[in-house]
Scaffold this motif. Structure first.
Motif, PDB file in Angstrom:
ATOM      1  N   ILE A  52       0.837  -1.205   0.000  1.00 23.26           N
ATOM      2  CA  ILE A  52       0.000   0.000   0.000  1.00 23.26           C
ATOM      3  C   ILE A  52       0.872   1.257   0.000  1.00 23.26           C
ATOM      4  CG2 ILE A  52      -1.724   1.337   1.298  1.00 23.26           C
ATOM      5  CD1 ILE A  52      -2.749  -1.368   2.434  1.00 23.26           C
ATOM      6  N   PHE A  53       1.856   1.274   0.880  1.00 28.76           N
ATOM      7  CA  PHE A  53       2.700   2.476   1.020  1.00 28.76           C
ATOM      8  C   PHE A  53       3.582   2.714  -0.210  1.00 28.76           C
ATOM      9  CE2 PHE A  53       1.074   2.743   5.161  1.00 28.76           C
ATOM     10  CZ  PHE A  53       1.488   3.923   5.748  1.00 28.76           C
ATOM     11  N   GLN A  54       3.924   1.639  -0.914  1.00 29.20           N
ATOM     12  CA  GLN A  54       4.737   1.771  -2.130  1.00 29.20           C
ATOM     13  C   GLN A  54       3.916   2.155  -3.348  1.00 29.20           C
ATOM     14  OE1 GLN A  54       6.753  -2.083  -2.231  1.00 29.20           O
ATOM     15  NE2 GLN A  54       8.716  -1.058  -2.166  1.00 29.20           N
ATOM     16  N   ASN A  55       2.767   1.466  -3.491  1.00 26.77           N
ATOM     17  CA  ASN A  55       2.020   1.567  -4.746  1.00 26.77           C
ATOM     18  C   ASN A  55       0.774   2.431  -4.674  1.00 26.77           C
ATOM     19  OD1 ASN A  55       3.826  -0.263  -6.109  1.00 26.77           O
ATOM     20  ND2 ASN A  55       2.890  -1.908  -4.908  1.00 26.77           N
ATOM     21  N   LYS A  56       0.352   2.798  -3.468  1.00 26.13           N
ATOM     22  CA  LYS A  56      -0.828   3.651  -3.334  1.00 26.13           C
ATOM     23  C   LYS A  56      -0.520   4.861  -2.447  1.00 26.13           C
ATOM     24  CE  LYS A  56      -4.132  -0.036  -4.294  1.00 26.13           C
ATOM     25  NZ  LYS A  56      -5.351  -0.759  -3.864  1.00 26.13           N
ATOM     26  N   THR A  57       0.727   5.290  -2.524  1.00 28.31           N
ATOM     27  CA  THR A  57       1.181   6.420  -1.690  1.00 28.31           C
ATOM     28  C   THR A  57       0.330   7.660  -1.918  1.00 28.31           C
ATOM     29  OG1 THR A  57       3.365   5.573  -2.281  1.00 28.31           O
ATOM     30  CG2 THR A  57       3.311   7.478  -0.833  1.00 28.31           C
ATOM     31  N   LYS A  84       7.906   1.127   6.200  1.00 30.87           N
ATOM     32  CA  LYS A  84       6.785   1.574   5.355  1.00 30.87           C
ATOM     33  C   LYS A  84       6.696   3.099   5.327  1.00 30.87           C
ATOM     34  CE  LYS A  84       4.673  -1.311   8.009  1.00 30.87           C
ATOM     35  NZ  LYS A  84       3.805  -2.205   8.771  1.00 30.87           N
ATOM     36  N   THR A  85       6.897   3.708   6.481  1.00 35.64           N
ATOM     37  CA  THR A  85       6.705   5.152   6.597  1.00 35.64           C
ATOM     38  C   THR A  85       7.674   5.924   5.707  1.00 35.64           C
ATOM     39  OG1 THR A  85       6.100   4.692   8.882  1.00 35.64           O
ATOM     40  CG2 THR A  85       6.393   6.991   8.286  1.00 35.64           C
ATOM     41  N   LYS A  86       8.858   5.349   5.475  1.00 33.48           N
ATOM     42  CA  LYS A  86       9.841   6.027   4.610  1.00 33.48           C
ATOM     43  C   LYS A  86       9.282   6.291   3.217  1.00 33.48           C
ATOM     44  CE  LYS A  86      13.659   3.829   6.914  1.00 33.48           C
ATOM     45  NZ  LYS A  86      14.566   2.690   6.801  1.00 33.48           N
ATOM     46  N   LYS A  87       8.429   5.389   2.721  1.00 28.13           N
ATOM     47  CA  LYS A  87       7.822   5.580   1.393  1.00 28.13           C
ATOM     48  C   LYS A  87       6.927   6.812   1.407  1.00 28.13           C
ATOM     49  CE  LYS A  87       9.635   1.614   0.294  1.00 28.13           C
ATOM     50  NZ  LYS A  87      10.876   1.578  -0.515  1.00 28.13           N
ATOM     51  N   LEU A  88       6.161   6.965   2.472  1.00 29.97           N
ATOM     52  CA  LEU A  88       5.286   8.127   2.612  1.00 29.97           C
ATOM     53  C   LEU A  88       6.105   9.399   2.824  1.00 29.97           C
ATOM     54  CD1 LEU A  88       2.444   9.368   2.985  1.00 29.97           C
ATOM     55  CD2 LEU A  88       2.584   8.708   5.402  1.00 29.97           C
ATOM     56  N   LEU A  89       7.112   9.324   3.689  1.00 22.26           N
ATOM     57  CA  LEU A  89       7.957  10.493   3.961  1.00 22.26           C
ATOM     58  C   LEU A  89       8.642  10.975   2.684  1.00 22.26           C
ATOM     59  CD1 LEU A  89       9.680   9.363   7.303  1.00 22.26           C
ATOM     60  CD2 LEU A  89       7.872  11.077   7.058  1.00 22.26           C
ATOM     61  N   ASN A  90       9.100  10.032   1.886  1.00 21.51           N
ATOM     62  CA  ASN A  90       9.785  10.367   0.637  1.00 21.51           C
ATOM     63  C   ASN A  90       8.842  11.126  -0.304  1.00 21.51           C
ATOM     64  OD1 ASN A  90      12.094  10.163  -1.166  1.00 21.51           O
ATOM     65  ND2 ASN A  90      10.841   8.746  -2.347  1.00 21.51           N
ATOM     66  N   ALA A  91       7.591  10.654  -0.425  1.00 22.73           N
ATOM     67  CA  ALA A  91       6.614  11.302  -1.304  1.00 22.73           C
ATOM     68  C   ALA A  91       6.234  12.687  -0.779  1.00 22.73           C
ATOM     69  CB  ALA A  91       5.376  10.425  -1.433  1.00 22.73           C
ATOM     70  N   ASN A 124      16.221  16.019   4.417  1.00 21.64           N
ATOM     71  CA  ASN A 124      15.384  17.223   4.476  1.00 21.64           C
ATOM     72  C   ASN A 124      14.184  17.074   5.409  1.00 21.64           C
ATOM     73  OD1 ASN A 124      16.988  18.531   2.567  1.00 21.64           O
ATOM     74  ND2 ASN A 124      15.853  17.630   0.864  1.00 21.64           N
ATOM     75  N   VAL A 125      13.910  15.846   5.831  1.00 21.08           N
ATOM     76  CA  VAL A 125      12.735  15.616   6.685  1.00 21.08           C
ATOM     77  C   VAL A 125      13.093  15.897   8.145  1.00 21.08           C
ATOM     78  CG1 VAL A 125      11.110  13.866   7.542  1.00 21.08           C
ATOM     79  CG2 VAL A 125      11.689  13.944   5.104  1.00 21.08           C
ATOM     80  N   SER A 126      12.278  16.710   8.789  1.00 23.64           N
ATOM     81  CA  SER A 126      12.469  17.023  10.208  1.00 23.64           C
ATOM     82  C   SER A 126      11.934  15.870  11.058  1.00 23.64           C
ATOM     83  CB  SER A 126      11.730  18.312  10.555  1.00 23.64           C
ATOM     84  OG  SER A 126      11.648  18.477  11.950  1.00 23.64           O
ATOM     85  N   VAL A 127      12.838  15.231  11.823  1.00 17.87           N
ATOM     86  CA  VAL A 127      12.480  14.063  12.635  1.00 17.87           C
ATOM     87  C   VAL A 127      12.630  14.414  14.110  1.00 17.87           C
ATOM     88  CG1 VAL A 127      12.973  11.636  13.127  1.00 17.87           C
ATOM     89  CG2 VAL A 127      13.286  12.516  10.801  1.00 17.87           C
ATOM     90  N   LYS A 128      11.563  14.277  14.865  1.00 16.68           N
ATOM     91  CA  LYS A 128      11.585  14.594  16.297  1.00 16.68           C
ATOM     92  C   LYS A 128      11.157  13.346  17.071  1.00 16.68           C
ATOM     93  CE  LYS A 128      10.789  19.507  15.538  1.00 16.68           C
ATOM     94  NZ  LYS A 128       9.994  20.705  15.881  1.00 16.68           N
TER      95      LYS A 128
END
Length: 315
Positions: A52-57, A84-91, A124-128
Motif C-alpha cells: 500500500i505504502f509503495q504503490n498507493k502512496t 513503510k513510513t519512509k515511502k510516505l515520507l519520501n513522497a 530534508n525531513v524534520s524528525v523529532k
C-alpha cells in the motif's frame, strides 16, 4: 520501568490462566528478532502494508486532505524501523509538504536507529523522536494545536481485544482536534492456511521472539526459566478472526523469580498467553469506532486484499 515490568509479570503469572504482556517482547534482542520476522516469507503482514505504502502512496496522501503549504504534524505510534513510513515520507518530501515527523516508540534503541537512518536517506525531513507511552507523548504534543495525522500501522491495534481497541481509539480522539486524521492499518480476516504460518515460521524466529520474553525475565528480574522446557504455540480461529500466541510448559516444573520473591508452578502443557493478533473486516471496524470521536472516510487495500489502511477523521 523495571518496577512496572516486575509488577506486570507478577500479575500475569498469578492470573488463571497465566499471561504475560506482549509489549515486553521488545528489547534490543526482541527488536532485532522482529525485524527478522518482518522479512520472513510466511509473514505477509509487512509486505501487504508495504504494498500500500509503495504503490498507493498518492491515495494515502489524498485521503489526508492536506495542502503542501499548510504545516501539519505526522505522528507515528510504534514507529519501529520505519520501513513503510519512509515511502510516505519520501513522497511528502518530494511534493514539498510542510511537516515534522514525530516517531513514538517504547524502544530508545529503535528510535535511535530510525533517526540515524532517516538523516542519511531523507536529510530534508524534520524528525523529532519521542520515547515513551503513546498517550503521554500525545498529551504533550496536543498543546501545539497544529493539524495532526496519526499513523498506527502494522495491525498493532489487533494486539488488543475489541473493548480495549475501542477505548484506545477513543483515547486517541481525546488527544486530537476535529479534522485530525488517523491512519489505522489492520490485517483482514483470512483463511488459516495464510494466517497461521505467519506466527509459526519454519526457521523458528517467531518462537525465539516469543520465548525471548522469558529470557528477559531471567536477565532483568532474576528468573530461572529453562527455555528448553517451554515452547512457542500459535492458534487461529477463522470464525472470529483471532490469532493467539502462547508459551507452553513442556513438563511439570516450578520457576522462581528472585526480584519478585515468588515461585510459579506449571503443569505439563500449561499455557502462558502472550499475544492476541486480531483480524478485521469493515463491520468490526465500524463496531469498534462506534462510540469514539472518529468516522470512517476511506479504505485502501493492498493488491491481494490481505490488509487495509483505514483513514479515520476526528469529528
Amino acid at each position: 520501568m523495571i518496577e512496572t515490568f516486575k509488577k506486570e509479570v507478577k500479575q500475569g503469572l498469578e492470573n488463571h490462566p497465566k499471561t504475560l504482556p506482549s509489549k515486553y517482547f521488545y528489547n534490543k534482542i526482541g527488536d532485532a528478532l522482529f525485524v527478522e520476522i518482518m522479512n520472513l516469507p510466511e509473514y505477509y503482514l509487512t509486505r501487504s502494508e508495504l504494498d500500500i505504502f509503495q504503490n498507493k502512496t498518492q491515495d494515502l496522501i489524498s485521503a489526508f486532505q492536506l495542502k503542501p503549504e499548510s504545516y501539519f504534524e505526522l505522528i507515528e505510534l510504534g514507529a519501529g524501523d520505519g520501513l513503510k513510513t519512509k515511502k510516505l515520507l519520501n513522497a511528502l518530501d518530494a511534493q514539498k509538504f510542510s511537516f515534522d515527523y514525530f516517531p513514538i516508540d517504547i524502544s530508545a534503541n529503535a528510535l535511535s536507529l530510525l533517526k540515524e537512518d532517516l538523516s542519511e536517506v531523507l536529510p530534508n525531513v524534520s524528525v523529532k523522536t519521542q520515547q515513551g507511552d503513546y498517550f503521554e507523548v500525545l498529551a504533550s504534543l496536543k498543546e501545539s494545536n497544529k493539524p495532526k495525522v496519526i499513523l498506527f500501522l502494522g495491525s498493532n491495534i489487533g494486539n488488543m481485544n475489541d473493548e480495549k481497541a475501542a477505548q484506545f481509539i477513543y483515547n486517541l480522539g481525546a488527544n486530537l482536534k476535529p479534522g485530525d486524521k488517523l491512519l489505522l492499518g489492520v490485517d483482514l480476516i483470512k483463511s488459516k492456511d495464510i494466517v497461521l504460518p505467519a506466527y509459526n515460521d519454519n526457521q523458528g524466529i517467531t518462537a525465539k521472539f516469543n520465548l525471548n520474553l522469558l529470557e528477559r525475565i531471567n536477565n532483568e528480574l532474576g528468573g530461572d526459566f529453562n527455555l528448553n522446557q517451554f515452547k512457542h504455540q500459535p492458534e487461529y480461529n477463522e470464525d472470529d478472526g483471532i490469532a493467539k500466541s502462547f508459551i507452553v510448559s513442556t513438563t511439570q516444573q516450578t520457576v522462581h523469580i528472585k526480584s519478585i520473591g515468588a515461585s510459579y508452578h506449571f503443569e505439563a502443557g500449561e499455557k502462558i498467553h502472550t499475544e492476541i493478533s486480531r483480524k478485521y473486516n469493515d463491520a468490526l471496524i465500524e463496531q469498534i469506532i462506534a462510540e469514539t470521536d472518529f468516522k470512517l472516510d476511506t479504505k485502501i487495500m493492498d493488491s491481494k486484499a490481505y490488509f487495509a489502511d483505514y483513514i479515520l477523521t476526528r469529528h
